[in-house]
Design a protein around this motif. Sequence first.
Motif, PDB file in Angstrom:
ATOM      1  N   ASP A  19      -1.704   6.964  -1.681  1.00  0.00           N
ATOM      2  CA  ASP A  19      -1.952   5.537  -1.851  1.00  0.00           C
ATOM      3  C   ASP A  19      -3.353   5.242  -1.350  1.00  0.00           C
ATOM      4  O   ASP A  19      -3.924   6.009  -0.569  1.00  0.00           O
ATOM      5  N   ALA A  60      -5.889   1.877   0.075  1.00  0.00           N
ATOM      6  CA  ALA A  60      -6.020   0.489   0.523  1.00  0.00           C
ATOM      7  C   ALA A  60      -7.497   0.160   0.650  1.00  0.00           C
ATOM      8  O   ALA A  60      -8.349   1.058   0.760  1.00  0.00           O
ATOM      9  N   GLU A 108      -9.604   3.618  -7.736  1.00  0.00           N
ATOM     10  CA  GLU A 108      -8.711   4.440  -6.902  1.00  0.00           C
ATOM     11  C   GLU A 108      -9.071   5.928  -6.896  1.00  0.00           C
ATOM     12  O   GLU A 108      -8.902   6.596  -5.881  1.00  0.00           O
ATOM     13  N   ASP A 133       1.329   5.416  -6.353  1.00  0.00           N
ATOM     14  CA  ASP A 133       1.756   4.024  -6.361  1.00  0.00           C
ATOM     15  C   ASP A 133       1.081   3.391  -7.577  1.00  0.00           C
ATOM     16  O   ASP A 133      -0.099   3.087  -7.541  1.00  0.00           O
ATOM     17  N   LYS A 168       5.553  -0.984  -8.365  1.00  0.00           N
ATOM     18  CA  LYS A 168       6.404  -1.994  -7.731  1.00  0.00           C
ATOM     19  C   LYS A 168       6.530  -3.261  -8.565  1.00  0.00           C
ATOM     20  O   LYS A 168       7.415  -4.070  -8.312  1.00  0.00           O
ATOM     21  N   LEU A 206      11.865   0.987  -1.786  1.00  0.00           N
ATOM     22  CA  LEU A 206      10.739   1.908  -1.839  1.00  0.00           C
ATOM     23  C   LEU A 206      11.073   3.148  -1.014  1.00  0.00           C
ATOM     24  O   LEU A 206      11.458   3.027   0.154  1.00  0.00           O
ATOM     25  N   LEU A 250       6.692   6.697   0.245  1.00  0.00           N
ATOM     26  CA  LEU A 250       5.762   5.698  -0.280  1.00  0.00           C
ATOM     27  C   LEU A 250       5.514   4.590   0.733  1.00  0.00           C
ATOM     28  O   LEU A 250       4.398   4.077   0.837  1.00  0.00           O
ATOM     29  N   ARG A 251       6.518   4.233   1.487  1.00  0.00           N
ATOM     30  CA  ARG A 251       6.325   3.253   2.563  1.00  0.00           C
ATOM     31  C   ARG A 251       5.380   3.828   3.622  1.00  0.00           C
ATOM     32  O   ARG A 251       4.487   3.148   4.121  1.00  0.00           O
ATOM     33  N   ASP A 295       1.732   4.118   2.298  1.00  0.00           N
ATOM     34  CA  ASP A 295       1.162   2.775   2.208  1.00  0.00           C
ATOM     35  C   ASP A 295       0.700   2.308   3.594  1.00  0.00           C
ATOM     36  O   ASP A 295      -0.412   1.803   3.751  1.00  0.00           O
ATOM     37  N   ALA A 343      -2.430   4.215   4.625  1.00  0.00           N
ATOM     38  CA  ALA A 343      -3.620   3.753   3.902  1.00  0.00           C
ATOM     39  C   ALA A 343      -4.107   2.415   4.446  1.00  0.00           C
ATOM     40  O   ALA A 343      -5.301   2.181   4.574  1.00  0.00           O
ATOM     41  N   ARG A 344      -3.180   1.557   4.790  1.00  0.00           N
ATOM     42  CA  ARG A 344      -3.532   0.228   5.323  1.00  0.00           C
ATOM     43  C   ARG A 344      -3.928   0.278   6.789  1.00  0.00           C
ATOM     44  O   ARG A 344      -4.415  -0.712   7.334  1.00  0.00           O
TER      45      ARG A 344
END
Length: 186
Positions: free
Chosen positions: A23, A25, A70, A90, A120, A166, A170-171, A174, A177-178
């Motif tokens: 992923d 961000a 990306e 994602d 999503k 999810l 993947l959670r 994510d 990345a954030r």
Amino acid sequence: MAVDGRVPGTSADGGPGGFAAVDVAYPVSGGAQAALVIASGPDFAEVLAEHIARLPEAVPYSPGQFFLRELPALRAVLAGAGALSLVVVDGYVDLDPDGRPGLGAHVHDEFAVPVIGVAKSFFRAATHAVPIRRGSSDRPLFITAAGISLPEAVGLVMNMSGRFRLPDALRRVDALARGTRSMASG
């Protein structure tokens, strides 16, 4: 389940390969931060490694060309990943039934590895995407794939670890990345 006719856990050349979720961000300070979670199996139950790559600059968002934004960050985080059997992104692999390439198709082409797209939200042209429901959520995820059959991709995502809509991988990617989850935390 086989991936491109291979036994899960083997790379395109037949050697051992991990299963990756990625992923990207975009911090308010600028640039991009990509994250990678590598697991030993397609259910992502056993995480082997996590990686983050930071890019000081990112291409501005352009509708229909999300991959341009990306892909550089994904290149950076996947560079040291080693052999992979599968990458879960994602987003969409292809954007319509005619095969207009999305992010996942570009990852598949560039890294020569099967890719599953887990989106999503619904993209109106992606009428071929298979909606699935996980956990107790009424909101579907939309599955597309390259290098692996769509029914196999759906089965893999349905069986990924986690009890929520999810999958946990993947959670986790994510949050990495954030920057909301440190790589050392559980």
